[in-house]
Design an enzyme around this catalytic site. Structure first.
Site, mmCIF file in Angstrom:
data_model
loop_
_atom_site.group_PDB
_atom_site.id
_atom_site.type_symbol
_atom_site.label_atom_id
_atom_site.label_comp_id
_atom_site.label_asym_id
_atom_site.label_seq_id
_atom_site.Cartn_x
_atom_site.Cartn_y
_atom_site.Cartn_z
ATOM 1 N N LYS A 91 14.856 9.055 48.925
ATOM 2 C CA LYS A 91 14.461 7.789 49.553
ATOM 3 C C LYS A 91 15.389 6.647 49.131
ATOM 4 O O LYS A 91 15.538 5.668 49.850
ATOM 5 C CB LYS A 91 13.013 7.460 49.234
ATOM 6 C CG LYS A 91 12.076 8.530 49.804
ATOM 7 C CD LYS A 91 10.758 8.004 50.266
ATOM 8 C CE LYS A 91 9.983 9.055 51.062
ATOM 9 N NZ LYS A 91 9.845 10.366 50.381
HETATM 10 C C1 LIG Z 1 9.542 11.554 51.164
HETATM 11 C C2 LIG Z 1 9.928 12.880 50.643
HETATM 12 C C3 LIG Z 1 9.990 14.014 51.486
HETATM 13 C C4 LIG Z 1 9.604 13.968 52.944
HETATM 14 O O1 LIG Z 1 10.501 13.205 53.723
HETATM 15 P P1 LIG Z 1 10.076 12.703 55.189
HETATM 16 O O2 LIG Z 1 11.168 11.783 55.592
HETATM 17 O O3 LIG Z 1 8.763 11.992 55.004
HETATM 18 O O4 LIG Z 1 9.959 13.904 56.051
HETATM 19 C C5 LIG Z 1 10.431 15.214 50.937
HETATM 20 N N1 LIG Z 1 10.742 15.321 49.625
HETATM 21 C C6 LIG Z 1 10.684 14.257 48.790
HETATM 22 C C7 LIG Z 1 11.022 14.446 47.355
HETATM 23 C C8 LIG Z 1 10.271 13.004 49.265
HETATM 24 O O5 LIG Z 1 10.208 11.969 48.406
#
Ligand SMILES: *Cc1c(COP(=O)(O)O)cnc(C)c1O
Length: 476
Positions: A113
């Site tokens: 993120k």
């Molecule tokens: C947010 C997240 C996901 C999922 O990503 P999306 O964009 O919501 O599909 C997968 N793995 C981790 C570690 C995350 O923080």
């Protein structure tokens, strides 16, 4: 480039305007009016660029109302080597025969993120200054999204952050990461309650339009289009690195497949858009955990969101979803970008609790390249172990969901890329269970647990929260 709503009821708006908004004004999601096209020659011309330079190229198709020099400066600041562990920002390495790992977790909170939030922090500050506005972000977190937002927005002019977390329910690491920040604009609020109580407080304040306007409240959740656009960059980067070793004459049409550990469908949606722009991606493989609402959609064409009670708490918690906020953007494309058909699908969802798109099922794979799979806790443990035994590499449980599903979808002669969405250091218990290895903090974060922590404790009390925000909100 202008942006429109999937539901057809919003006047086209520029990038800098939609950055500040969540949903479109008609309740739909914001999408680019057209998908910009790049050809193989242009992609090839980007091969020698650094990550921030490539980000400038890709984002200049979307942020067309931001002058290029400003965009380049923001990308350089968002993806500065000082903020990332790996010098190349996104390392691409071989995991096993035919499978490459795309390292998206080198940023300040050790999860993917950061890739989008770091750019959003820069661009929000810029757009707010240009329009002489302030923005106070309110959010609820059970750990990971909150920290990525705080690290991206700390110290940014014109931006305040009010992040609610459930008291005593986060890991020591998550608490230390968030509560050790000392920036004046970051407010950690520990609510005496559970995550849903925090979320309900955010919903209550967000739906009070008068309060929201008076204090310029906003959110930066996973439907933010600034995040989606910034995530496209690493699909181009990963393809370029995967093809560095391919003979020059064979590169242009060299297709790779990508497996994406998925929750709210934000990350893989960026891959869908990169493919639609012309990046040679053969398959986009969606990896889910026990919460398989998206796997079901890609296998059957039926989208049936679950209730909170039917959502499992798993050992890959960031993928524990009951519905996928970003899926509407893909369904819009699937239905020929026709807002009438989209609106009809959402009426069906309201009335019956599901959308039946089984008539479109063959196109999910043939036209859009989607495949999917799921994994269980036992699969994650076995995958973390087998990867460790074969290569000495430790992966986190979300990435393990990806590797497990990727292995089932590898095709002879086609490179499979797996997106690494978090670092194993964030999930020491499952790593210990799988490998017997005790992993501590990464070296650059040693000492984090000993720093003084700053947090305001509060009852689950809306009036108290309102008073706190009114007192601390940033103003212009
Ligand atoms: C947010 C997240 C996901 C999922 O990503 P999306 O964009 O919501 O599909 C997968 N793995 C981790 C570690 C995350 O923080």
């Amino acid at each position: 480039m202008k942006y429109i709503s999937t539901r057809g009821g919003m006047a086209p708006a520029p990038y800098s305007a939609i950055l500040l908004e969540g949903l479109a004004t008609d309740g739909g999601l914001v999408v680019p009016e057209t998908v910009p096209q790049v050809d193989s020659e242009q992609i090839e011309s980007w091969r020698s660029l650094t990550y921030p330079e490539l980000a400038t190229e890709v984002l200049s198709f979307y942020a067309t109302d931001i002058p290029r020099d400003d965009l380049a400066r923001m990308c350089a600041a968002a993806y500065a080597p000082a903020g990332f562990v790996a010098e190349e920002i996104v390392p691409v390495t071989e995991l096993e025969d035919g499978i490459l790992l795309v390292g998206l977790s080198e940023g300040p909170t050790l999860a993917f993120k950061d890739m989008a939030m770091q750019f959003l922090g820069q661009s929000l500050e810029y757009v707010l200054a240009r329009s002489d506005r302030a923005l106070n972000i309110i959010g609820a977190t059970s750990g990971d999204t909150g920290s990525a937002a705080e690290y991206a927005l700390r110290g940014k002019a014109g931006i305040g952050v009010f992040m609610m977390s459930p008291q005593g329910r986060m890991s020591d690491f998550q608490r230390a990461q968030m509560y050790s920040l000392t920036d004046d604009n970051i407010h950690n609020i520990a609510i005496d309650g559970v995550f849903d109580d925090c979320q309900n407080l955010v919903k209550a304040l967000s739906s009070d339009l008068e309060f929201k306007r008076a204090h310029e409240l906003g959110t930066v959740n996973s439907i933010n289009l600034g995040r989606i656009s910034a995530q496209m960059v690493y699909y181009f980067w990963a393809w370029l690195r995967a093809t560095d070793a391919v003979a020059e004459g064979d590169r242009a049409a060299f297709e790779v497949s990508v497996t994406v550990p998925s929750g709210n469908f934000g990350n893989i949606l960026s891959g869908h858009l990169a493919k639609a722009m012309g990046l040679p991606i053969r398959r986009l493989v969606l990896a889910a955990n026990e919460n398989n609402v998206l796997d079901e959609f890609f296998r059957t064409g039926i989208y049936a969101p679950r209730s909170a009670a039917d959502t499992h708490a798993t050992s890959s918690p960031s993928m524990d979803i009951s519905k996928a906020s970003n899926l509407e953007r893909f369904i819009f494309d699937l239905l020929g970008r026709d807002p009438e058909r989209l609106a009809a699908a959402w009426r069906e969802l309201d009335e019956t609790g599901r959308i039946d798109l089984s008539a479109e099922l063959p196109r999910l794979e043939t036209e859009f390249g989607f495949q999917s799979g799921t994994s269980t806790h036992a699969d994650r443990v076995a995958t973390i172990r087998s990867v460790y035994e074969a290569s000495g590499t430790l992966i986190d449980p979300h990435t393990a969901d990806g590797v497990k599903v990727a292995r089932e979808h590898v095709e002879a002669g086609v490179l499979m890329l797996v997106l690494e969405t978090a670092k194993p250091e964030k999930f020491p218990e499952i790593v210990l269970e799988a490998t017997g290895q005790r992993i501590g903090m990464p070296e650059h974060l040693a000492g984090l647990l000993d720093l003084p922590q700053h947090v305001t404790e509060m009852n689950d009390d809306e009036a108290q929260l309102r008073a706190f925000i009114a007192q601390h909100a940033v103003q212009r």
